[in-house]
Design an enzyme around this catalytic site. Structure first.
Site, PDB file in Angstrom:
ATOM      1  CG  HIS A 161      -7.299  -5.468   1.658  1.00  0.00           C
ATOM      2  ND1 HIS A 161      -7.399  -6.014   0.410  1.00  0.00           N
ATOM      3  CD2 HIS A 161      -7.896  -4.250   1.563  1.00  0.00           C
ATOM      4  CE1 HIS A 161      -8.010  -5.165  -0.410  1.00  0.00           C
ATOM      5  NE2 HIS A 161      -8.321  -4.079   0.277  1.00  0.00           N
ATOM      6  CG  ASP A 375      -2.037 -14.653   4.921  1.00  0.00           C
ATOM      7  OD1 ASP A 375      -2.371 -13.527   4.547  1.00  0.00           O
ATOM      8  OD2 ASP A 375      -1.156 -15.339   4.362  1.00  0.00           O
TER       9      ASP A 375
HETATM   10  C1  G6P Z   1      -0.813  -6.704   2.356  1.00  0.00           C
HETATM   11  C2  G6P Z   1      -1.670  -5.500   2.690  1.00  0.00           C
HETATM   12  C3  G6P Z   1      -1.663  -4.491   1.569  1.00  0.00           C
HETATM   13  C4  G6P Z   1      -0.239  -4.173   1.151  1.00  0.00           C
HETATM   14  C5  G6P Z   1       0.514  -5.449   0.794  1.00  0.00           C
HETATM   15  C6  G6P Z   1       1.970  -5.198   0.413  1.00  0.00           C
HETATM   16  O1  G6P Z   1      -1.423  -7.473   1.386  1.00  0.00           O
HETATM   17  O2  G6P Z   1      -2.983  -5.894   3.009  1.00  0.00           O
HETATM   18  O3  G6P Z   1      -2.324  -3.306   1.963  1.00  0.00           O
HETATM   19  O4  G6P Z   1      -0.216  -3.263   0.077  1.00  0.00           O
HETATM   20  O5  G6P Z   1       0.476  -6.314   1.903  1.00  0.00           O
HETATM   21  O6  G6P Z   1       2.635  -4.469   1.395  1.00  0.00           O
HETATM   22  P1  G6P Z   1       3.268  -3.035   1.126  1.00  0.00           P
HETATM   23  O7  G6P Z   1       3.662  -2.549   2.486  1.00  0.00           O
HETATM   24  O8  G6P Z   1       4.434  -3.293   0.227  1.00  0.00           O
HETATM   25  O9  G6P Z   1       2.243  -2.165   0.468  1.00  0.00           O
END
Ligand code: G6P
Length: 476
Positions: A161, A375
């Site tokens: 992602h 990003d």
């Molecule tokens: C990004 C990453 C995700 C992640 C999100 C939130 O979008 O690609 O994998 O879940 O951030 O971050 P966190 O560490 O809270 O899961």
């Protein structure tokens, strides 16, 4: 019972609450990924393997929202070393242009390996014979190969992602080879942009002896066994566009948007930033540019106001704590200099909000500022566009987002160029209605068409292309 489609992600699509007596309750977390995958999961008998978001939650799998939810427990030390450490203080900055210096610690790597194995084993236990497993994101890059070792019958997809860095940066990682080999356990490796896929293939060519042809990597089988082909390709992710479009048409949401503007003192121009409080988002650069516009009298309070939503994120990681200090200092300084009684220059909100409130904010805004330094995609930009049902509003978008590849109707900026960004903001503020409409129509066509359901369908049909085993149908 086993499942024909298993999604493996660091987080489950539900949030857990642990009561004082140790009992747990679950509430659905409104992520884009789950809304994309829910219909596919329901149709295919899906299971979702993930962490509940809190340490030491060790509960049995259960059914929810038409799918099997399979919690993977992490201890406090593992949250520190695997999640906060290797995932978010090594891989995250490494994949985002080393904006913050990545830390390399062998203890973190050991935890990453150990936890990836746990996820792989949990997925292996859920997947039906010949089933499909779709692994999500950078926290789980070793899972594809670990899973293939246990379950060679499976079809395995992986989606990254976040950006995949250029070789020159990726090569800093002491365990670069193991990570590449981990990913190559998949049949299909998806990225946000063509450039990310190209970076990956170049890394494979330089760091392994494998041969590649275009975006296909050939992995020879062990001891005369037939080889495998691994494909890398771009699948830009999107949002549930229809949902935001529908929210923006709701009377209560529209009334709330008017109320927000009124509560802000009816500024002529409302600028909006919405981000996780993350150093990749260029929040400081954006606020600096806005502050200078006020300083130079090119914008004025209370004629203009900036609302900056900065939702709390990864608060135990030092780089995030430091960023918070810096942003809050800057906001305080600008408000001190340019605010008036009853009208702040910046309304800074360190919270997260439900989708209804986000839609109202997007609707209320005149100019949306997305100024990331790097990003993978940036879904906020797409949410804003999907919400602009009256074709009013301007998107200022960093060229360093994946979204910039698709959203040609935005005003593009280089967030490092503060003067350029100031000019772009000024241009957005003064853009006339016909030009706003023309640009927004173009943006909306794209975002409403290429939604997240299309993204998952495209990825899964690529993965299933010439499948050795069918997706439909339950296992034993
Ligand atoms: C990004 C990453 C995700 C992640 C999100 C939130 O979008 O690609 O994998 O879940 O951030 O971050 P966190 O560490 O809270 O899961």
């Amino acid at each position: 019972m086993t499942y024909a489609l298993v999604v493996v992600a660091n987080r489950l699509p539900v949030d857990v609450t642990v009561e004082e007596d140790g009992s747990t309750s679950w509430s659905r977390s409104p992520g884009g990924l789950v809304s994309a995958l829910e219909p596919v999961m329901q149709a295919a008998d899906g299971a979702w393997v993930g962490w509940a978001g809190k340490p030491d939650v060790d509960v049995e799998p259960f059914d929810g929202d038409g799918m099997r939810l399979v919690p993977v427990a992490l201890s406090e030390d593992e949250v520190r070393d695997y999640y906060e450490g290797f995932s978010n203080d090594t891989l995250w900055p490494l994949c985002h242009d080393v904006i913050s210096p990545p830390e390399f610690h062998r203890r973190w790597w050991d935890a990453y390996r150990k936890v990836n194995r746990r996820f792989a084993e949990a997925a292996a236990a859920q997947a039906a014979e010949g089933g499909t497993v779709w692994v999500q994101d950078y926290q789980l890059q070793l899972v594809p190969a670990m899973l293939r070792e246990i379950r060679p019958d499976l079809r395995i997809g992986y989606f990254h992602h976040i950006p995949f860095p250029p070789l020159e940066i990726f090569a800093q990682l002491p365990w670069r080879r193991q990570v590449v080999e981990g990913l190559l356990g998949a049949d299909l490796i998806g990225f946000q942009r063509a450039g990310d896929a190209a970076n990956f293939v170049r890394v494979v060519r330089r760091l392994t002896d494998l041969t590649t042809k275009g975006q296909v990597v050939h992995c020879p089988g062990a001891e005369g066994a037939p080889g495998r082909e691994v494909r890398a390709a771009a699948f830009p992710i999107s949002i549930d566009s229809a949902r935001f479009d529908a929210l923006a048409r709701r009377d209560d949401v529209r009334a709330r948007a008017r109320e927000i503007r009124r509560d802000l003192g009816d500024p002529r121009v409302l600028l909006l930033g919405v981000d996780r409080l993350d150093y990749t988002k260029g929040i400081r650069h954006r606020i600096k540019a806005y502050g200078e516009l006020l300083e130079e009298g090119r914008l004025d309070v209370p004629d203009a106001a900036l609302v900056q939503v900065a939702s709390p994120s990864r608060e135990n990681v030092e780089a995030y704590q430091q960023l918070r200090e810096e942003v809050e200092l800057l906001v305080g300084r600008i408000n001190g200099e340019h605010g008036q009684i009853g009208s702040a220059a910046i309304y800074y909100l360190h919270h997260s909000y439900p989708p209804e409130e986000m839609a109202a904010l997007y609707l209320a805004a005149d100019v949306m500022l997305v100024t990331s330094l790097r990003d993978g995609m940036n879904l906020v930009a797409k949410e804003f566009v999907a919400t602009c049902t009256d074709e009013r509003g301007v998107l200022v978008l960093s060229e360093f987002t994946g979204a910039a590849d698709e959203l040609g109707g935005a005003i593009m900026v280089n967030p490092h160029d503060i003067d350029g960004m100031k000019d772009a903001i000024e241009r957005a503020v003064h853009m006339d209605a016909p030009e706003q409409r023309r640009r927004m129509r173009k943006l909306r066509r794209r975002v409403l068409h290429d939604d997240v359901a299309r993204w998952s369908e495209r990825f899964l049909s690529f993965l299933m292309d010439d499948p050795p085993h069918a997706l439909a149908g339950r296992g034993d």
